[in-house]
Scaffold this motif. Structure first.
Motif, short mmCIF file in Angstrom:
data_model
loop_
_atom_site.label_atom_id
_atom_site.label_comp_id
_atom_site.label_asym_id
_atom_site.label_seq_id
_atom_site.Cartn_x
_atom_site.Cartn_y
_atom_site.Cartn_z
N ASN A 29 0.97 -1.29 -0.02
CA ASN A 29 -0.03 0.11 0.02
C ASN A 29 0.83 1.27 0.04
O ASN A 29 1.86 1.55 0.77
N ASP A 41 -7.79 -1.68 4.91
CA ASP A 41 -6.78 -2.98 4.58
C ASP A 41 -6.49 -3.80 5.82
O ASP A 41 -6.69 -4.90 5.77
N LEU A 60 0.33 -6.14 6.11
CA LEU A 60 0.36 -5.15 5.24
C LEU A 60 1.59 -4.17 5.08
O LEU A 60 2.10 -3.81 6.53
N ASP A 86 -2.86 -2.67 -2.77
CA ASP A 86 -4.25 -1.69 -2.76
C ASP A 86 -3.57 -0.29 -3.73
O ASP A 86 -2.65 0.22 -3.56
N SER A 140 -11.68 0.40 -2.58
CA SER A 140 -11.37 1.37 -1.51
C SER A 140 -11.52 2.53 -1.93
O SER A 140 -10.76 3.41 -2.45
N VAL A 233 -8.22 -3.37 -4.57
CA VAL A 233 -7.51 -4.11 -3.96
C VAL A 233 -7.35 -5.61 -4.98
O VAL A 233 -8.49 -6.33 -5.05
#
Length: 326
Positions: A29, A41, A60, A86, A140, A233
């Motif tokens: 991300n 996320d 993440l 993402d 998202s 995502v």
């Protein structure tokens, strides 16, 4: 006989990979941990932990710490350099122009319309990912984009020659037509450019600016309601297919829950952001002059024409369905 039984056990294990072993995935991300996307996320990861009983572990990595920007994510996931990402949809325009849909200026007026547009276009997004060895998990959404700036931006004169960061070709074309001097920048490059004076304004949401403490550089925010763009995502399909049936079902359920969570969150996020901005002495310009908004809307009209030309029947079908149902 004992050897034969052992062979059967080994064969069963090989035939059902990851049936019992814990699976570890990396998730990239570009945005920081306080962003609406990183929070969504983390929600997804918690749902995966719960639904798989911790048999699938996802880490993440925010702030582009794996070395990937949004523009890198599509191929990084397709090639399995990272298992999930993402990604700002517009960063994938080089793959397919369909990804510019959510950032078409002034097409949607509110989150309800943005979600409707996503649901209409979702099968088209899914096909592009599937054709490239990937699985679309969830959207998202950003809160509506506005203009962060050093000085108030509320007129044609204020836009003239303004070095403003845009995030895709839609924004670049719109602000160029409106008289500004747009610079298309990935998110990771925005703060460094602000710090060095390379840009004097940023097209992004109140949320993005708040999560990156823009008030250290910019003290004005114009709520032009430009667009409600999407991040998406996506996951490497080979990695998804390697999971057992219950794990696959759990990931898809977690994605479904996260989709609902993210759309609910974006509906309340703006007011929370505005409180943060006010606390840091950022002036929020809401009731902007009609001639200024009309200038931007007129400047944005070519973006829809260009997008329809590039996407053909797919694009026209999406827009027709959206206009009929909105």
């Amino acid at each position: 006989m004992r050897f034969f039984k052992l062979w059967l056990v080994i064969g069963a294990i090989v035939a059902t990979p990851r049936a019992s072993a814990k699976v570890n995935f990396d998730f990239s991300n570009e945005y920081n941990p306080a962003s609406i996307h990183a929070e969504g996320d983390q929600y997804f990861i918690k749902q995966v932990d719960r639904l798989t009983q911790d048999s699938v572990h996802i880490t993440l990595h925010t702030g582009g710490s794996l070395g990937f920007k949004s523009i890198d994510h599509f191929y990084a996931v397709s090639d399995d350099a990272v298992q999930l990402a993402d990604t700002l949809a517009a960063a994938m325009v080089g793959i397919d122009p369909i990804f510019l849909l959510s950032s078409l200026p002034f097409l949607v007026q509110n989150p309800d319309q943005a979600e409707l547009l996503y649901q209409i276009a979702k099968p088209y997004y899914q096909k592009v990912f599937a054709d490239n060895n990937e699985v679309l998990l969830y959207a998202s959404p950003w809160p509506a984009s506005g203009i962060w700036s050093k000085k108030p931006v509320n007129s044609k004169a204020a836009l003239a020659g303004l070095k403003i960061r845009t995030y895709d070709k839609n924004g670049t074309l719109t602000f160029k037509n409106a008289g500004a001097a747009p610079v298309n920048l990935s998110w990771a490059d925005v703060v460094p450019q602000l710090s060095t004076g390379g840009i004097a304004a940023v097209l992004t949401s109140a949320d993005a600016g708040a999560s990156s403490s823009f008030w250290e550089h910019l003290k004005n925010y114009s709520a032009i309601q430009y667009a409600i763009p999407l991040n998406m995502v996506h996951m490497n399909k080979d990695e998804f297919d390697s999971l057992n049936a219950s794990q696959k079902k759990a990931l898809l359920k977690a994605a479904e829950l996260t989709d609902k969570h993210n759309w609910a969150t974006v509906r309340t996020r703006v007011q929370e952001n505005y409180k943060q901005l006010a606390a840091h002495q950022v002036t929020i310009h809401k009731d902007l002059p009609t001639p200024f908004i009309m200038l931007l809307q007129d400047a944005a009209k070519p973006t829809l024409k260009d997008w329809l030309k590039e996407t053909g029947d797919r694009g026209q079908t999406i827009i027709d369905q959206f206009n009929k149902r909105k």
